[in-house]
Design a protein around this motif. Structure first.
Motif, PDB file in Angstrom:
ATOM      1  N   MET A 119       3.770   9.178   7.298  1.00 47.90           N
ATOM      2  CA  MET A 119       4.406   9.660   6.071  1.00 47.90           C
ATOM      3  C   MET A 119       3.418  10.412   5.190  1.00 47.90           C
ATOM      4  O   MET A 119       3.765  11.416   4.567  1.00 47.90           O
ATOM      5  N   THR A 120       2.175   9.926   5.149  1.00 49.74           N
ATOM      6  CA  THR A 120       1.144  10.619   4.368  1.00 49.74           C
ATOM      7  C   THR A 120       0.880  12.004   4.938  1.00 49.74           C
ATOM      8  O   THR A 120       0.782  12.997   4.201  1.00 49.74           O
TER       9      THR A 120
ATOM     10  N   GLN B 237       3.810  14.254   4.147  1.00 46.21           N
ATOM     11  CA  GLN B 237       3.808  14.615   2.729  1.00 46.21           C
ATOM     12  C   GLN B 237       2.794  15.721   2.441  1.00 46.21           C
ATOM     13  O   GLN B 237       3.063  16.657   1.687  1.00 46.21           O
TER      14      GLN B 237
ATOM     15  N   ASP C 219      -0.152  -2.671  -8.622  1.00 43.53           N
ATOM     16  CA  ASP C 219       1.289  -2.410  -8.660  1.00 43.53           C
ATOM     17  C   ASP C 219       1.709  -2.033 -10.082  1.00 43.53           C
ATOM     18  O   ASP C 219       0.907  -1.986 -11.015  1.00 43.53           O
TER      19      ASP C 219
ATOM     20  N   SER D 234      -5.446   3.215  -6.968  1.00 43.26           N
ATOM     21  CA  SER D 234      -4.065   3.530  -7.338  1.00 43.26           C
ATOM     22  C   SER D 234      -3.620   2.576  -8.438  1.00 43.26           C
ATOM     23  O   SER D 234      -3.738   1.350  -8.286  1.00 43.26           O
TER      24      SER D 234
ATOM     25  N   LYS E 118      -5.742  -1.362  -5.386  1.00 42.92           N
ATOM     26  CA  LYS E 118      -4.367  -0.909  -5.571  1.00 42.92           C
ATOM     27  C   LYS E 118      -3.658  -1.889  -6.514  1.00 42.92           C
ATOM     28  O   LYS E 118      -3.521  -3.076  -6.205  1.00 42.92           O
TER      29      LYS E 118
ATOM     30  N   TYR F  49       3.279  -0.762  10.915  1.00 42.35           N
ATOM     31  CA  TYR F  49       3.394  -0.536   9.471  1.00 42.35           C
ATOM     32  C   TYR F  49       2.335   0.445   8.987  1.00 42.35           C
ATOM     33  O   TYR F  49       2.624   1.382   8.232  1.00 42.35           O
ATOM     34  N   LEU F  50       1.111   0.245   9.445  1.00 42.01           N
ATOM     35  CA  LEU F  50       0.037   1.153   9.064  1.00 42.01           C
ATOM     36  C   LEU F  50       0.276   2.544   9.646  1.00 42.01           C
ATOM     37  O   LEU F  50       0.011   3.561   8.995  1.00 42.01           O
ATOM     38  N   SER F  51       0.821   2.602  10.857  1.00 40.68           N
ATOM     39  CA  SER F  51       1.050   3.896  11.509  1.00 40.68           C
ATOM     40  C   SER F  51       2.125   4.704  10.800  1.00 40.68           C
ATOM     41  O   SER F  51       1.983   5.920  10.633  1.00 40.68           O
ATOM     42  N   VAL F  52       3.208   4.061  10.380  1.00 42.01           N
ATOM     43  CA  VAL F  52       4.255   4.820   9.696  1.00 42.01           C
ATOM     44  C   VAL F  52       3.754   5.295   8.340  1.00 42.01           C
ATOM     45  O   VAL F  52       4.100   6.393   7.873  1.00 42.01           O
ATOM     46  N   SER F  53       2.891   4.509   7.701  1.00 40.21           N
ATOM     47  CA  SER F  53       2.282   4.945   6.449  1.00 40.21           C
ATOM     48  C   SER F  53       1.419   6.181   6.683  1.00 40.21           C
ATOM     49  O   SER F  53       1.478   7.149   5.915  1.00 40.21           O
ATOM     50  N   LYS F  54       0.645   6.159   7.752  1.00 39.63           N
ATOM     51  CA  LYS F  54      -0.206   7.305   8.096  1.00 39.63           C
ATOM     52  C   LYS F  54       0.645   8.536   8.376  1.00 39.63           C
ATOM     53  O   LYS F  54       0.320   9.650   7.940  1.00 39.63           O
TER      54      LYS F  54
END
Length: 327
Positions: free
Chosen positions: A88-89, A92, A235, A211, A233, A81-86
């Motif tokens: 995608m960032t 982007q 929401d 955020s 963070k 999960y953390l890796s896909v976030s990294k």
């Protein structure tokens, strides 16, 4: 843009299981994967899809042990999960074209100071003596009040409002419709029972890397500052009352409300629709389940709680089981 499975694995410090030369050009849900896509598996309930997905690669845990044959290529990492976030960032950032310049249709007071490579869209208002740091982006219709200070690399999205004297740190993201520094809910009844306004003379201070979700509101302090520490963070649709303090790296989900002067520690996790009474202290590392009501302070760090009234999670689960048996 296209990247090979091997290149992606290098970015994520992962290991390829399969063909490293296969090209990836988009992200995809594992259940909807198509050739050229990359997906991830972080929740075991989605495991059946890994045996049928058409994605060209799937990011999985190093411990993942398939029960059936897998046709796709795997990238094994410590935390999918953390890796896909990294990933995608990183994607982007590569894709993003940095815009600079001040729109002639924005109203920027002559005493306001803007740093280098600032981008301000039409219909933005920047008040007198405001200070906008380097590489800040402010999108259409945002309001920046008098004497506001905004740190470097911060993004203020469309329609957000930062009221006078508030301070925003570096690398923050303020999403559309958020209001930072609105009047706190302060009233006192006079001798006739008519509520009179109590002036809210303080401000809001956001740390770095904060955020703030869409339509979230953070009230200014009556005196002093409402403080949101670095890495927090929030929401969408969160309400933070006046003089609240939230510690570093705490995350709070949607529709939670925190009454005035409550202090929440660092590294806490607050689920959605939690209500906090005022003047409480919540210990570091506390986790609170959705729709809970917090009426008392929590002194012991690292606890997990749920329910209304709030109780330790194990006690709450036992209560729910016993209630279910009552007929």
């Amino acid at each position: 843009m296209k990247f090979s499975v091997e290149q992606i694995a290098q970015i994520l410090e992962g290991e390829v299981e399969g063909e490293g030369g296969v090209l990836i050009d988009h992200f995809a849900k594992i259940e909807e994967g198509k050739p050229g896509g990359i997906s991830f598996l972080a929740n075991s309930k989605y495991e059946p899809y890994i045996y049928s997905t058409e994605s060209s690669a799937v990011i999985v845990s190093k411990e993942f042990a398939p029960k059936n044959a897998v046709k796709t290529n795997l990238i094994r990492v410590k935390d999918p999960y953390l890796s896909v976030s990294k990933l995608m960032t990183a994607y982007q950032q590569m894709k993003k074209v940095k815009k600079t310049g001040l729109s002639p249709k924005a109203e920027i007071h002559e005493t306001a100071v803007t740093g280098e490579e600032v981008y301000i869209e039409p219909m933005v208002f920047v008040g007198e003596q405001a200070v906008i740091g380097d590489r800040v982006s402010i999108f259409a219709g945002a309001y920046i009040g008098q004497r506001v200070k905004i740190g470097r690399n911060t993004v203020i999205h469309a329609g957000a409002k930062i009221m006078e004297d508030c301070v925003v740190g570096d690398n923050c993201i303020i999403h559309p419709g958020a209001v930072i520094g609105s009047e706190g809910f302060g009233f006192a009844p006079d001798e006739n029972g008519i509520y009179q306004d109590i002036p809210q003379l303080g401000n809001v201070v956001l740390g770095d890397n904060v955020s703030i979700g869409a339509n979230t509101t953070i009230d200014r302090a009556t005196m002093g500052s409402t403080r949101i520490a670095g890495g927090v963070k929030l929401d969408n649709l969160v309400q933070i009352g006046h003089n609240v303090e939230i510690g570093e790296n705490t995350v709070i989900a949607s529709q939670t409300g925190i009454s005035g002067s409550t202090k929440i520690g660092k590294n806490c996790m607050i689920a959605g629709q939690v209500g906090f009474a005022g003047h409480l202290r919540i210990a570091d590392g506390t986790r609170i389940g959705a729709k809970s009501g917090v009426a008392k302070s929590i002194e012991e760090p690292g606890g997990t709680y749920s329910g209304h009234p709030l109780m330790p999670l194990k006690q709450y689960l036992r209560l729910m089981i016993n209630l279910g048996k009552m007929k």
